[in-house]
Design a protein around this motif. Sequence first.
Motif, PDB file in Angstrom:
ATOM      1  N   PRO A  70     -64.220 -47.762 -23.380  1.00  0.00           N
ATOM      2  CA  PRO A  70     -63.435 -48.556 -24.335  1.00  0.00           C
ATOM      3  C   PRO A  70     -63.643 -50.070 -24.199  1.00  0.00           C
ATOM      4  O   PRO A  70     -63.427 -50.811 -25.146  1.00  0.00           O
ATOM      5  N   SER A  71     -64.075 -50.541 -23.045  1.00  0.00           N
ATOM      6  CA  SER A  71     -64.230 -51.985 -22.879  1.00  0.00           C
ATOM      7  C   SER A  71     -65.509 -52.506 -23.538  1.00  0.00           C
ATOM      8  O   SER A  71     -65.575 -53.675 -23.938  1.00  0.00           O
ATOM      9  N   LYS A  72     -66.531 -51.683 -23.665  1.00  0.00           N
ATOM     10  CA  LYS A  72     -67.812 -52.108 -24.239  1.00  0.00           C
ATOM     11  C   LYS A  72     -67.890 -51.921 -25.757  1.00  0.00           C
ATOM     12  O   LYS A  72     -68.723 -52.545 -26.401  1.00  0.00           O
ATOM     13  N   LEU A  73     -67.061 -51.067 -26.325  1.00  0.00           N
ATOM     14  CA  LEU A  73     -67.168 -50.777 -27.759  1.00  0.00           C
ATOM     15  C   LEU A  73     -66.991 -52.011 -28.651  1.00  0.00           C
ATOM     16  O   LEU A  73     -67.762 -52.177 -29.605  1.00  0.00           O
ATOM     17  N   PRO A  74     -66.022 -52.903 -28.388  1.00  0.00           N
ATOM     18  CA  PRO A  74     -65.922 -54.093 -29.250  1.00  0.00           C
ATOM     19  C   PRO A  74     -67.171 -54.979 -29.192  1.00  0.00           C
ATOM     20  O   PRO A  74     -67.615 -55.512 -30.212  1.00  0.00           O
ATOM     21  N   LEU A 112     -68.338 -39.844 -29.194  1.00  0.00           N
ATOM     22  CA  LEU A 112     -69.455 -39.871 -28.251  1.00  0.00           C
ATOM     23  C   LEU A 112     -69.719 -41.287 -27.742  1.00  0.00           C
ATOM     24  O   LEU A 112     -69.982 -41.494 -26.554  1.00  0.00           O
ATOM     25  N   ALA A 113     -69.649 -42.265 -28.626  1.00  0.00           N
ATOM     26  CA  ALA A 113     -69.838 -43.657 -28.212  1.00  0.00           C
ATOM     27  C   ALA A 113     -68.741 -44.083 -27.246  1.00  0.00           C
ATOM     28  O   ALA A 113     -69.003 -44.785 -26.267  1.00  0.00           O
ATOM     29  N   LEU A 114     -67.522 -43.638 -27.499  1.00  0.00           N
ATOM     30  CA  LEU A 114     -66.409 -43.967 -26.615  1.00  0.00           C
ATOM     31  C   LEU A 114     -66.619 -43.363 -25.232  1.00  0.00           C
ATOM     32  O   LEU A 114     -66.393 -44.013 -24.209  1.00  0.00           O
ATOM     33  N   VAL A 115     -67.095 -42.139 -25.180  1.00  0.00           N
ATOM     34  CA  VAL A 115     -67.337 -41.476 -23.897  1.00  0.00           C
ATOM     35  C   VAL A 115     -68.503 -42.129 -23.154  1.00  0.00           C
ATOM     36  O   VAL A 115     -68.431 -42.367 -21.949  1.00  0.00           O
ATOM     37  N   VAL A 116     -69.579 -42.436 -23.879  1.00  0.00           N
ATOM     38  CA  VAL A 116     -70.775 -42.975 -23.232  1.00  0.00           C
ATOM     39  C   VAL A 116     -70.573 -44.420 -22.780  1.00  0.00           C
ATOM     40  O   VAL A 116     -70.912 -44.768 -21.650  1.00  0.00           O
ATOM     41  N   PHE A 117     -70.037 -45.270 -23.643  1.00  0.00           N
ATOM     42  CA  PHE A 117     -69.955 -46.693 -23.345  1.00  0.00           C
ATOM     43  C   PHE A 117     -68.612 -47.125 -22.772  1.00  0.00           C
ATOM     44  O   PHE A 117     -68.519 -48.169 -22.133  1.00  0.00           O
ATOM     45  N   GLY A 140     -69.875 -53.224 -31.207  1.00  0.00           N
ATOM     46  CA  GLY A 140     -69.582 -53.360 -32.637  1.00  0.00           C
ATOM     47  C   GLY A 140     -69.900 -54.751 -33.157  1.00  0.00           C
ATOM     48  O   GLY A 140     -70.462 -54.906 -34.248  1.00  0.00           O
ATOM     49  N   LYS A 141     -69.553 -55.763 -32.376  1.00  0.00           N
ATOM     50  CA  LYS A 141     -69.828 -57.140 -32.779  1.00  0.00           C
ATOM     51  C   LYS A 141     -71.335 -57.382 -32.856  1.00  0.00           C
ATOM     52  O   LYS A 141     -71.834 -57.991 -33.809  1.00  0.00           O
ATOM     53  N   ALA A 142     -72.071 -56.909 -31.873  1.00  0.00           N
ATOM     54  CA  ALA A 142     -73.524 -57.084 -31.867  1.00  0.00           C
ATOM     55  C   ALA A 142     -74.170 -56.334 -33.031  1.00  0.00           C
ATOM     56  O   ALA A 142     -75.095 -56.846 -33.669  1.00  0.00           O
ATOM     57  N   LEU A 143     -73.697 -55.134 -33.302  1.00  0.00           N
ATOM     58  CA  LEU A 143     -74.229 -54.349 -34.414  1.00  0.00           C
ATOM     59  C   LEU A 143     -73.956 -55.046 -35.749  1.00  0.00           C
ATOM     60  O   LEU A 143     -74.836 -55.141 -36.610  1.00  0.00           O
ATOM     61  N   GLY A 144     -72.741 -55.551 -35.920  1.00  0.00           N
ATOM     62  CA  GLY A 144     -72.402 -56.272 -37.144  1.00  0.00           C
ATOM     63  C   GLY A 144     -73.234 -57.520 -37.331  1.00  0.00           C
ATOM     64  O   GLY A 144     -73.684 -57.831 -38.441  1.00  0.00           O
ATOM     65  N   LYS A 145     -73.451 -58.251 -36.234  1.00  0.00           N
ATOM     66  CA  LYS A 145     -74.278 -59.457 -36.299  1.00  0.00           C
ATOM     67  C   LYS A 145     -75.713 -59.106 -36.669  1.00  0.00           C
ATOM     68  O   LYS A 145     -76.344 -59.793 -37.474  1.00  0.00           O
TER      69      LYS A 145
END
Length: 59
Positions: A23-27, A16-21, A30-35
Motif C-alpha cells: 500500500p505504501s508504493k501504490l500512490p 494483485l498490484a496491492l499484494v505485489v507492491f 500511480g503518480k509515475a504512471l499518470g506522468k
Amino acid sequence: MFGKLGAPELILILVLALVVFGPSKLPEIGKALGKGIKEFKAHTSNITSEISGDVDKKE
C-alpha cells in the motif's frame, strides 16, 4: 474479446498490484504512471501537429 477490460479484471489487477507492491508504493506508482501517460500524449500530439503541418505545406 481480448481488447476489453471489465470491472472484474480491473479489480483483479488492482488487488494483485496491492499484494505485489504494497500500500505504501501504490500512490508513487500511480503518480509515475499518470506522468508517463501525460508525457506520451504530449509527444504524440506534437508529432501529429508536425505531420499535419508537413502535409499542409505539400498541398
